[in-house]
Design an enzyme around this catalytic site. Sequence first.
Site, mmCIF file in Angstrom:
data_model
loop_
_atom_site.group_PDB
_atom_site.id
_atom_site.type_symbol
_atom_site.label_atom_id
_atom_site.label_comp_id
_atom_site.label_asym_id
_atom_site.label_seq_id
_atom_site.Cartn_x
_atom_site.Cartn_y
_atom_site.Cartn_z
ATOM 1 N N SER A 142 21.098 30.441 51.692
ATOM 2 C CA SER A 142 19.984 30.312 52.518
ATOM 3 C C SER A 142 19.017 31.152 51.894
ATOM 4 C CB SER A 142 20.390 31.131 53.776
ATOM 5 O OG SER A 142 19.261 31.440 54.738
ATOM 6 N N HIS B 251 20.323 25.793 52.061
ATOM 7 C CA HIS B 251 20.275 26.115 53.542
ATOM 8 C C HIS B 251 18.823 26.569 53.740
ATOM 9 C CE1 HIS B 251 21.563 26.834 57.538
ATOM 10 N NE2 HIS B 251 20.860 28.097 57.557
ATOM 11 N N ASP C 242 16.206 27.626 56.859
ATOM 12 C CA ASP C 242 16.057 28.102 58.145
ATOM 13 C C ASP C 242 14.570 27.897 58.741
ATOM 14 O OD1 ASP C 242 18.446 29.087 58.911
ATOM 15 O OD2 ASP C 242 18.214 30.903 57.613
ATOM 16 N N MET D 60 12.452 28.532 61.835
ATOM 17 C CA MET D 60 12.147 29.458 63.146
ATOM 18 C C MET D 60 10.900 29.338 63.827
ATOM 19 S SD MET D 60 13.968 32.804 61.787
ATOM 20 C CE MET D 60 15.697 32.743 60.837
ATOM 21 N N HIS E 277 18.263 23.863 59.259
ATOM 22 C CA HIS E 277 18.640 24.497 60.363
ATOM 23 C C HIS E 277 17.708 24.839 61.301
ATOM 24 C CE1 HIS E 277 20.965 28.337 62.015
ATOM 25 N NE2 HIS E 277 20.639 27.397 62.763
ATOM 26 N N MET F 40 16.017 26.196 64.309
ATOM 27 C CA MET F 40 15.943 27.217 65.445
ATOM 28 C C MET F 40 14.863 27.167 66.292
ATOM 29 S SD MET F 40 17.889 30.356 63.163
ATOM 30 C CE MET F 40 17.458 29.522 61.468
ATOM 31 N N MET G 196 27.096 29.924 64.825
ATOM 32 C CA MET G 196 26.554 31.248 64.375
ATOM 33 C C MET G 196 27.631 32.328 64.216
ATOM 34 S SD MET G 196 23.350 30.440 63.212
ATOM 35 C CE MET G 196 23.056 32.071 63.109
ATOM 36 N N GLY H 137 18.215 34.329 63.894
ATOM 37 C CA GLY H 137 16.962 35.026 63.664
ATOM 38 C C GLY H 137 16.418 36.113 62.416
ATOM 39 N N GLY I 48 18.367 37.529 58.538
ATOM 40 C CA GLY I 48 19.280 37.557 57.602
ATOM 41 C C GLY I 48 19.772 39.075 57.518
ATOM 42 N N GLY I 49 20.822 39.200 56.540
ATOM 43 C CA GLY I 49 21.226 40.425 56.573
ATOM 44 C C GLY I 49 22.125 41.354 57.717
ATOM 45 N N ASP J 74 27.251 30.440 59.563
ATOM 46 C CA ASP J 74 25.919 31.049 59.112
ATOM 47 C C ASP J 74 25.810 32.488 59.831
ATOM 48 O OD1 ASP J 74 23.344 31.338 58.340
ATOM 49 O OD2 ASP J 74 22.624 29.786 59.830
ATOM 50 N N GLY J 75 25.798 33.468 58.961
ATOM 51 C CA GLY J 75 25.516 34.647 59.292
ATOM 52 C C GLY J 75 26.430 35.767 58.908
ATOM 53 N N GLY J 76 25.860 36.575 57.936
ATOM 54 C CA GLY J 76 26.966 37.834 57.264
ATOM 55 C C GLY J 76 28.302 37.283 56.692
ATOM 56 N N GLY K 239 23.155 33.740 52.829
ATOM 57 C CA GLY K 239 22.157 34.390 52.253
ATOM 58 C C GLY K 239 21.927 35.754 51.532
ATOM 59 N N THR K 240 21.949 36.699 52.203
ATOM 60 C CA THR K 240 22.000 38.049 51.386
ATOM 61 C C THR K 240 23.276 38.154 50.349
ATOM 62 O OG1 THR K 240 21.284 38.940 53.539
ATOM 63 C CG2 THR K 240 21.998 40.517 51.801
#
Length: 211
Positions: free
Chosen positions: A6, A31, A33, A35, A65, A67, A136, A141, A143-144, A170-172, A192-193
């Site tokens: 991401s 990916h 994002d 927003m 994605h 959002m 999700m 909203g 990252g990290g 997606d997320g963490g 992402g991170t």
Amino acid sequence: MKVAPSILAADVLNMERDVQRMVEAGTDWLHVDIMDAHFVPNLSFSPALTAALHKRFPALPLDVHLMMDNPEKYIDVFCDAGASVLTIHAEIPGDVATLLERIRARGVLAGLSVKPGTPAETIRPWLPLADMVLVMTVEPGFGGQKFNADMLGKLDALRHMGYTGLLEADGGVSMKNIETLRAHGLDVAVMGTAMLGSATPKEDMDFIHRL
Ligand code: DX5
Ligand code: ZN
């Protein structure tokens, strides 16, 4: 299993360098994002950046994605910008079925995303229209954030409902939970991170590809 780094975790002043690094490491997708500062409390990237990435990396599938509360205005815009996968959220006020059909009609894979608070059951009627479901694993909203392991049950629930399309989380998502996610049927890992910040992205991607 596929990986979709991401770019929310990229250095925006060195976007080309960071994406090139992911390409050299063997990434499957990228990916992106989008927003709107309304559906989520943040603003991120644009159609212009998406088109520029597609022009610079034409062989790299862009996993976009959305959002956004009103994605209907932007479906054609992001298809024209070069999206290979275009994901909308189930929680929007618009007509989800019609939007998924519009994405497919453009020859783009149609994704449907659910926030942590939205049960799998809510999207049952739309599953036949979704090439991918994006679960999700944090509140969308930013990252990290910390991975929410309760969402593993949602992956199971979708398979129990007979969903045979792609499952994406997606997320963490990180090297610490990737094997667990695979055990719950995940096909595509958004990272992402964990991937942009990795000192060994090729080794990490090789590992994920073998899962
Ligand atoms: C969060 C975004 C994610 C984000 C994930 O709302 O949808 O794509 O980039 O970032 P990490 O992997 O750092 O949790
Ligand atoms: Zn995302």
